[in-house]
Design a protein around this motif. Structure first.
Motif, PDB file in Angstrom:
ATOM      1  N   MET A 186       7.195 -28.518 -11.186  1.00 48.03           N
ATOM      2  CA  MET A 186       7.598 -27.126 -11.350  1.00 48.03           C
ATOM      3  C   MET A 186       8.688 -26.969 -12.404  1.00 48.03           C
ATOM      4  SD  MET A 186       5.722 -25.152  -9.633  1.00 48.03           S
ATOM      5  CE  MET A 186       6.724 -23.712  -9.961  1.00 48.03           C
ATOM      6  N   LYS A 187       9.642 -27.894 -12.432  1.00 43.07           N
ATOM      7  CA  LYS A 187      10.747 -27.773 -13.387  1.00 43.07           C
ATOM      8  C   LYS A 187      10.265 -27.943 -14.824  1.00 43.07           C
ATOM      9  CE  LYS A 187      14.588 -28.945 -10.358  1.00 43.07           C
ATOM     10  NZ  LYS A 187      15.852 -29.689 -10.212  1.00 43.07           N
ATOM     11  N   LEU A 188       9.395 -28.917 -15.044  1.00 52.71           N
ATOM     12  CA  LEU A 188       8.896 -29.143 -16.398  1.00 52.71           C
ATOM     13  C   LEU A 188       7.935 -28.033 -16.811  1.00 52.71           C
ATOM     14  CD1 LEU A 188       9.190 -31.124 -18.688  1.00 52.71           C
ATOM     15  CD2 LEU A 188       7.297 -32.459 -17.747  1.00 52.71           C
ATOM     16  N   ARG A 189       7.149 -27.537 -15.861  1.00 50.66           N
ATOM     17  CA  ARG A 189       6.231 -26.429 -16.144  1.00 50.66           C
ATOM     18  C   ARG A 189       7.014 -25.180 -16.548  1.00 50.66           C
ATOM     19  NH1 ARG A 189       2.874 -24.987 -11.121  1.00 50.66           N
ATOM     20  NH2 ARG A 189       1.751 -26.908 -11.646  1.00 50.66           N
ATOM     21  N   ASN A 190       8.101 -24.894 -15.836  1.00 51.66           N
ATOM     22  CA  ASN A 190       8.921 -23.725 -16.173  1.00 51.66           C
ATOM     23  C   ASN A 190       9.590 -23.892 -17.533  1.00 51.66           C
ATOM     24  OD1 ASN A 190       8.294 -22.532 -13.725  1.00 51.66           O
ATOM     25  ND2 ASN A 190      10.120 -23.303 -12.689  1.00 51.66           N
ATOM     26  N   TRP A 191       9.997 -25.126 -17.852  1.00 54.36           N
ATOM     27  CA  TRP A 191      10.603 -25.378 -19.164  1.00 54.36           C
ATOM     28  C   TRP A 191       9.598 -25.105 -20.275  1.00 54.36           C
ATOM     29  CZ3 TRP A 191       9.552 -28.574 -23.282  1.00 54.36           C
ATOM     30  CH2 TRP A 191      10.575 -28.723 -24.237  1.00 54.36           C
ATOM     31  N   PHE A 192       8.358 -25.582 -20.098  1.00 54.38           N
ATOM     32  CA  PHE A 192       7.327 -25.344 -21.104  1.00 54.38           C
ATOM     33  C   PHE A 192       7.005 -23.862 -21.213  1.00 54.38           C
ATOM     34  CE2 PHE A 192       6.408 -29.706 -21.884  1.00 54.38           C
ATOM     35  CZ  PHE A 192       5.624 -29.727 -23.022  1.00 54.38           C
ATOM     36  N   ALA A 193       6.899 -23.182 -20.078  1.00 52.03           N
ATOM     37  CA  ALA A 193       6.586 -21.753 -20.104  1.00 52.03           C
ATOM     38  C   ALA A 193       7.657 -20.973 -20.859  1.00 52.03           C
ATOM     39  CB  ALA A 193       6.445 -21.233 -18.676  1.00 52.03           C
ATOM     40  N   GLY A 194       8.926 -21.344 -20.650  1.00 49.35           N
ATOM     41  CA  GLY A 194      10.011 -20.695 -21.371  1.00 49.35           C
ATOM     42  C   GLY A 194       9.923 -20.922 -22.860  1.00 49.35           C
ATOM     43  N   ASN A 195       9.552 -22.133 -23.266  1.00 47.77           N
ATOM     44  CA  ASN A 195       9.402 -22.429 -24.686  1.00 47.77           C
ATOM     45  C   ASN A 195       8.239 -21.665 -25.300  1.00 47.77           C
ATOM     46  OD1 ASN A 195      11.129 -24.824 -25.991  1.00 47.77           O
ATOM     47  ND2 ASN A 195      10.982 -25.140 -23.802  1.00 47.77           N
ATOM     48  N   TYR A 196       7.144 -21.541 -24.556  1.00 49.89           N
ATOM     49  CA  TYR A 196       6.016 -20.784 -25.078  1.00 49.89           C
ATOM     50  C   TYR A 196       6.361 -19.303 -25.212  1.00 49.89           C
ATOM     51  CZ  TYR A 196       2.613 -24.553 -25.011  1.00 49.89           C
ATOM     52  OH  TYR A 196       1.934 -25.695 -25.289  1.00 49.89           O
ATOM     53  N   ARG A 197       7.133 -18.767 -24.265  1.00 52.65           N
ATOM     54  CA  ARG A 197       7.561 -17.367 -24.377  1.00 52.65           C
ATOM     55  C   ARG A 197       8.458 -17.169 -25.588  1.00 52.65           C
ATOM     56  NH1 ARG A 197       7.809 -17.653 -18.619  1.00 52.65           N
ATOM     57  NH2 ARG A 197      10.010 -18.250 -18.717  1.00 52.65           N
ATOM     58  N   SER A 198       9.392 -18.119 -25.824  1.00 57.23           N
ATOM     59  CA  SER A 198      10.275 -18.023 -26.990  1.00 57.23           C
ATOM     60  C   SER A 198       9.477 -18.099 -28.288  1.00 57.23           C
ATOM     61  CB  SER A 198      11.319 -19.144 -26.948  1.00 57.23           C
ATOM     62  OG  SER A 198      12.109 -19.062 -25.787  1.00 57.23           O
ATOM     63  N   THR A 199       8.500 -19.022 -28.319  1.00 58.21           N
ATOM     64  CA  THR A 199       7.657 -19.157 -29.511  1.00 58.21           C
ATOM     65  C   THR A 199       6.850 -17.886 -29.743  1.00 58.21           C
ATOM     66  OG1 THR A 199       7.465 -21.542 -29.114  1.00 58.21           O
ATOM     67  CG2 THR A 199       5.869 -20.545 -30.613  1.00 58.21           C
ATOM     68  N   GLY A 200       6.296 -17.325 -28.668  1.00 61.47           N
ATOM     69  CA  GLY A 200       5.525 -16.086 -28.800  1.00 61.47           C
ATOM     70  C   GLY A 200       6.378 -14.926 -29.279  1.00 61.47           C
ATOM     71  N   ALA A 201       7.609 -14.812 -28.764  1.00 65.08           N
ATOM     72  CA  ALA A 201       8.504 -13.747 -29.201  1.00 65.08           C
ATOM     73  C   ALA A 201       8.848 -13.894 -30.684  1.00 65.08           C
ATOM     74  CB  ALA A 201       9.777 -13.756 -28.362  1.00 65.08           C
ATOM     75  N   GLY A 202       9.058 -15.140 -31.131  1.00 62.89           N
ATOM     76  CA  GLY A 202       9.347 -15.384 -32.543  1.00 62.89           C
ATOM     77  C   GLY A 202       8.177 -15.010 -33.431  1.00 62.89           C
ATOM     78  N   VAL A 203       6.959 -15.340 -32.993  1.00 63.95           N
ATOM     79  CA  VAL A 203       5.760 -14.995 -33.767  1.00 63.95           C
ATOM     80  C   VAL A 203       5.599 -13.482 -33.870  1.00 63.95           C
ATOM     81  CG1 VAL A 203       3.241 -15.093 -33.769  1.00 63.95           C
ATOM     82  CG2 VAL A 203       4.560 -17.153 -33.274  1.00 63.95           C
ATOM     83  N   VAL A 204       5.836 -12.759 -32.778  1.00 66.18           N
ATOM     84  CA  VAL A 204       5.722 -11.295 -32.793  1.00 66.18           C
ATOM     85  C   VAL A 204       6.747 -10.682 -33.748  1.00 66.18           C
ATOM     86  CG1 VAL A 204       6.026  -9.210 -31.407  1.00 66.18           C
ATOM     87  CG2 VAL A 204       4.733 -11.135 -30.482  1.00 66.18           C
ATOM     88  N   THR A 205       7.988 -11.194 -33.713  1.00 69.89           N
ATOM     89  CA  THR A 205       9.030 -10.684 -34.606  1.00 69.89           C
ATOM     90  C   THR A 205       8.659 -10.902 -36.072  1.00 69.89           C
ATOM     91  OG1 THR A 205      10.725 -11.153 -32.934  1.00 69.89           O
ATOM     92  CG2 THR A 205      11.478 -10.816 -35.202  1.00 69.89           C
ATOM     93  N   LEU A 206       8.196 -12.112 -36.382  1.00 73.52           N
ATOM     94  CA  LEU A 206       7.769 -12.399 -37.750  1.00 73.52           C
ATOM     95  C   LEU A 206       6.603 -11.509 -38.163  1.00 73.52           C
ATOM     96  CD1 LEU A 206       7.925 -16.308 -37.979  1.00 73.52           C
ATOM     97  CD2 LEU A 206       9.251 -14.676 -39.316  1.00 73.52           C
ATOM     98  N   PHE A 207       5.687 -11.285 -37.246  1.00 72.17           N
ATOM     99  CA  PHE A 207       4.514 -10.456 -37.555  1.00 72.17           C
ATOM    100  C   PHE A 207       4.940  -9.040 -37.938  1.00 72.17           C
ATOM    101  CE2 PHE A 207       0.882  -7.779 -36.633  1.00 72.17           C
ATOM    102  CZ  PHE A 207      -0.190  -8.519 -37.118  1.00 72.17           C
ATOM    103  N   ILE A 208       5.898  -8.469 -37.226  1.00 72.24           N
ATOM    104  CA  ILE A 208       6.365  -7.109 -37.515  1.00 72.24           C
ATOM    105  C   ILE A 208       7.012  -7.041 -38.902  1.00 72.24           C
ATOM    106  CG2 ILE A 208       8.010  -5.322 -36.824  1.00 72.24           C
ATOM    107  CD1 ILE A 208       7.555  -6.234 -33.913  1.00 72.24           C
ATOM    108  N   ILE A 209       7.875  -8.040 -39.198  1.00 74.65           N
ATOM    109  CA  ILE A 209       8.525  -8.061 -40.517  1.00 74.65           C
ATOM    110  C   ILE A 209       7.497  -8.239 -41.629  1.00 74.65           C
ATOM    111  CG2 ILE A 209      10.184  -9.286 -41.969  1.00 74.65           C
ATOM    112  CD1 ILE A 209      11.687 -10.048 -39.420  1.00 74.65           C
TER     113      ILE A 209
END
Length: 232
Positions: A186-209
């Protein structure tokens, strides 16, 4: 279009492309930081092709190169550079959309593969001699020490061969030492999920710019075309 409007569009293009370039360099730096400090890649081989650190480094590098091309095109008022920038940026945006879809799909099946990968890594750890599979052993020990967990679901996964990295506190070599009771899944799964959310947020921000850059690129290109400028 008068010269003041052209200068305004140029300045907006320069600002947005410079902002996009800064975001790209930050993405690369963050990806390199993750690659250096994360010790989990050998444990989750299913996700290696879209491992967050790899995705960030590759995407950030491409973004910085493309945005630099846009800056040059706006500064030099060069149509060749502007149309090249437009085409490359459009392709990059399509790739980013595809990446977002991949992240969405993997976020739904991550629970299925995560447990399988960790169990496989644990079995390799148990069945290997002291000189074999050192990377998996080191990564598993690092996970247990960092996340304060033991095994996949708990201490029982080690079948009596609990490594020192499960120990709560010294003295760890005494027969009665205490191990972490919570599993690492569970701890490692949550860590990965958090990283994927951060990566997705970064991609969305770049896409808008990047979308804003495309919008300002079109009128500039058309203006230079009507005035016969931009090929020198």
């Amino acid at each position: 279009m008068d010269r003041s409007c052209v200068n305004c569009l140029k300045n907006l293009m320069l600002f947005l492309n410079f902002l996009c370039w800064l975001c790209g360099t930050f993405v690369v730096a963050f990806g390199v930081f993750q690659a250096i400090h994360s010790k989990f890649e050998s444990l989750v081989t299913t996700f290696w092709p879209i491992y967050p650190a790899n995705t960030l480094v590759v995407t950030g590098t491409i973004v910085t190169c493309v945005c630099y091309l846009g800056v040059l095109g706006a500064m030099k008022e060069n149509r060749c550079l502007l149309i090249s920038f437009f085409i490359l940026l459009f392709i990059l945006m399509l790739i980013e959309l595809a990446m977002a879809c991949v992240f969405l799909v993997y976020s739904r099946v991550i629970n299925t593969y995560f447990e399988k990968d960790l169990n496989q890594s644990l079995q390799i750890y148990l069945q290997s001699s002291p000189e074999e599979n050192k990377m998996i052993k080191n990564d598993f020990d690092a996970v247990q020490h960092l996340f304060k967990c033991c095994g996949v679901h708990g201490e029982e996964d080690w079948m009596g061969k609990v490594p020192i990295s499960c120990c709560v506190q010294d003295p760890c070599y005494s027969p009665s030492h205490t191990n972490w009771q919570e599993g690492c899944l569970m701890k490692l799964r949550n860590w990965f999920a958090g990283n994927y959310r951060s990566t997705g947020a970064g991609v969305v921000t770049l896409f808008i710019i990047q979308f804003a850059c495309l919008c300002f690129n079109i009128p500039l290109f058309c203006h230079f075309g009507r005035n016969g400028l931009g090929y020198s």
